[in-house]
Write an enzyme that holds these catalytic residues in place. Structure first.
Site, short mmCIF file in Angstrom:
data_model
loop_
_atom_site.label_atom_id
_atom_site.label_comp_id
_atom_site.label_asym_id
_atom_site.label_seq_id
_atom_site.Cartn_x
_atom_site.Cartn_y
_atom_site.Cartn_z
N THR A 424 -6.71 1.14 -9.21
CA THR A 424 -7.21 0.89 -7.85
C THR A 424 -6.02 0.68 -6.92
O THR A 424 -4.91 0.47 -7.39
CB THR A 424 -8.14 -0.36 -7.88
OG1 THR A 424 -9.19 -0.10 -8.79
CG2 THR A 424 -8.74 -0.70 -6.55
N GLY A 511 -9.13 -4.93 -11.03
CA GLY A 511 -10.35 -5.19 -11.80
C GLY A 511 -11.00 -6.48 -11.33
O GLY A 511 -10.88 -6.85 -10.16
#
Ligand code: DON
Length: 607
Positions: A424, A511
């Site tokens: 990400t 996460g």
């Protein structure tokens, strides 16, 4: 008890010494803004005209903070051409999809929080991936048991319908200034000319643990791209990506239909459904994808600051506001208790309570009832703060229904069983008009599902659902479902000062640790008086479930681990934490930026 000389800003600073006559929970800047706002409210100017109340000229400058200097440069280039924060965000992200394919890209999704200064409006563009219409709650079950994490994770079944390109388009239509096609030019050029492979990308590709867990070197298109001649791309290698250039050129020319229909859509469907562990995605799933425009979930703090982040299916808005609200209630008030350890304890306990609630309740609110506003209601937080758990106890979720005098809501859902892995990126931008973008984008795991199509990676976001749809007799809120969006931890956040002006833009990958990483910057800046960079540099501390993970390979980490152990917490020493925080703060004399040294990003002002 061991001192924590580095962890908290106030430690070692006489100005913050306990007992001194100043509020602990506000920085100088914040206090000035609060005083100014109070004064303004107290002394209305009878001469004031409507024009006076209009938003003034923005004089603080513009800035881009993101995970790669080449992406930041693309964003600055858009700003130089007169582009808005949204134009810049799209250009930044199109480059990130090329140079940081492990983290995000057009085969994934994102949440973008956007502040329009002139309209004084804050909007969330939800470009989260959705489950194909064929998805059933037992999507990840086989023979009555959940698929193993890796089996589910590296599969066509895990691929959600990508939302990123639709998010580009919807946000651009809302507040783009430049031509759509212009936004893709830096990425197209870099893909055609070739980009230099960074140490982080090369390191991941060569990492034996990663190679063991993902299929990049097994799937032909990915292997050819990342492992030419069987060897991982080395640092400094100039990698061209003509397929990505062609994909972006088609999107630049024809818009999202070039992605969601026709040849590219067909290639996505073929790759997903033809995988060894296939999904069931249809062309209609792609053609039907739409971005949701949602109100931001905002909470008002007692010091007048307002924290706005993404609403469900993201847990960002709920958790960031819960943590900061609970911190206020849990921080020491008696002089004798005002020790560094107790301020840190307040942050840890706030996290533990917020994580437990988030795990239990947050899911796609278009499908299940999520008590998002109840969870951040100060009346609930007061009850929740009283539910003090001993450091060695496992926290369980609270019940905002009961606490607010209504029907209990906790029994509605079974215990959450969602798991996560690393992939990400976060982009923070303030443009020359004072508009701001906070966007966190993801393909979920490092390199998503490992499936490469037309020069980009397909996500494996559906593993953000709970693989088990029920616990005992109860449904799990975050179970898979047709067209449902999996819960996210992404917390793209924008903070406003007590006068209602833009104060801070923050966010991170990582996460489910994102919740802890981002709240560290909020508590660091708003409570402990840190600069953007100082707050980012603090060791990460993640307090979820029955352990407190402490990043010991950063300055102050070992001291924090020791202190928390002495307080009775079950400390897990961690190294190589994966935050990627990018923060911009509006200070009196201009913008202050910070970039996470744990990744490769920078924060740069527009000269
Ligand atoms: O949406 C989420 O919460 C996850 N898919 C984010 C995954 C992530 O941040 C991996 N990080 N490095």
């Amino acid at each position: 008890m061991r001192r924590l000389p580095i962890l908290l800003a106030c430690i070692g600073l006489a100005s913050c010494a306990p007992g001194e006559d100043r509020p602990f929970n506000a920085t100088e800047e914040a206090r000035r803004a609060a005083d100014a706002a109070q004064q303004q409210a107290a002394t209305p100017d009878p001469e004031q005209t409507e024009a006076d109340t209009e938003v003034g000229t923005w004089t603080k400058g513009a800035m881009v903070a993101a995970a790669d200097p080449r992406a930041v440069e693309a964003g600055l280039e858009m700003l130089r051409q007169g582009g808005s924060a949204i134009d810049a965000a799209i250009a930044v992200h199109a480059v990130l999809g090329l140079v940081e394919p492990q983290s995000s890209g057009i085969g994934g999704g994102a949440f973008m929080v956007y502040y329009d200064r002139a309209a004084d409006e804050i909007t969330v563009f939800d470009g989260r991936e959705i489950a194909p219409a064929s998805t059933t709650p037992d999507h990840f079950m086989k023979d009555g048991k959940p698929l193993g994490f890796l089996e589910a994770w590296q599969s066509g079944k895990a691929v959600g319908v990508p939302g990123q390109i639709a998010l580009y388009k919807t946000s651009h239509e809302a507040a783009g200034q430049l031509d759509w096609a212009t936004l893709f030019q830096p990425a197209i050029k870099l893909a055609e000319d070739g980009f230099e492979v960074t140490p982080r990308l090369a390191g991941l590709l060569a990492n034996p643990r990663l190679r063991g867990a993902v299929r990049l070197d097994d799937l032909p298109a990915s292997a050819e791209y990342f492992y030419p001649n069987g060897e991982p791309l080395p640092v400094g290698f100039i990698r061209t990506n003509p397929d990505y250039a062609a994909t972006l050129s088609a999107i630049a020319e024809s818009g999202p239909s070039a992605f969601y229909e026709g040849e590219i859509a067909q290639a996505i469907v073929d790759a997903v459904n033809g995988d060894a562990n296939p999904g069931e995605m249809s062309l209609k799933d792609l053609a039907d994808y739409s971005v949701k425009i949602r109100p931001a979930l905002c909470g008002d703090r007692t010091d007048g600051f307002r924290i706005c982040s993404a609403p469900p299916p993201s847990s960002g808005g709920v958790t960031q506001n819960m943590i900061m609200g609970l911190y206020d209630l849990l921080e020491p008030t008696e002089e004798a208790e005002m020790t560094e350890e107790n301020y840190l304890k307040a942050f840890i306990d706030a996290q533990r309570l917020a994580y437990a609630d988030r795990d239990h309740y947050v899911a796609d609110a278009d499908f299940v009832t999520v008590p998002a506003t109840d969870l951040i209601n100060p009346a609930y937080l007061r009850v929740r703060a009283e539910e003090a758990f001993a450091p060695d106890e496992t926290t369980y979720p609270g019940d905002p229904g009961l606490a607010l005098g209504r029907e209990p809501v906790r029994p509605l859902w079974g215990e959450d069983a969602t798991e996560h892995g690393p992939g990400t990126t976060h982009v923070s931008i303030v443009d020359a008009d004072g508009n701001a973008v906070s966007m966190t984008a993801t393909v979920e795991a490092a390199f998503g599902s490992s499936i490469m199509v037309k020069g980009f990676m397909l996500n494996n976001e559906l593993t953000d659902f709970s693989r088990e749809p029920t616990k005992g007799t109860k449904p799990v809120a975050n179970a898979p479902g047709p067209k449902k969006r999996p819960r996210s931890s992404m917390s793209p956040t924008i903070v406003f000062d007590p006068a209602g002006d833009l104060f801070m833009v923050t966010g991170s990958p990582g996460g489910n640790s994102i919740v802890a990483y981002v709240s560290k910057t909020l508590v660091g800046v708003l409570e402990w008086g840190k600069s953007a960079q100082e707050a980012i540099d603090l060791p990460n501390i993640i307090a979820r479930g029955d352990t407190v993970g402490v990043e010991i390979d950063r300055p102050g980490g070992m001291e924090a681990a020791d202190a928390l152990r002495e307080l009775g917490y079950n400390v897990e020493e961690r190294e190589g934490e994966n935050s990627g925080l990018h923060v911009i703060i509006v200070r009196e004399d201009g913008l202050e930026g910070g970039a996470d040294p744990r990744r490769e990003g920078i924060a740069k002002v527009l000269e």
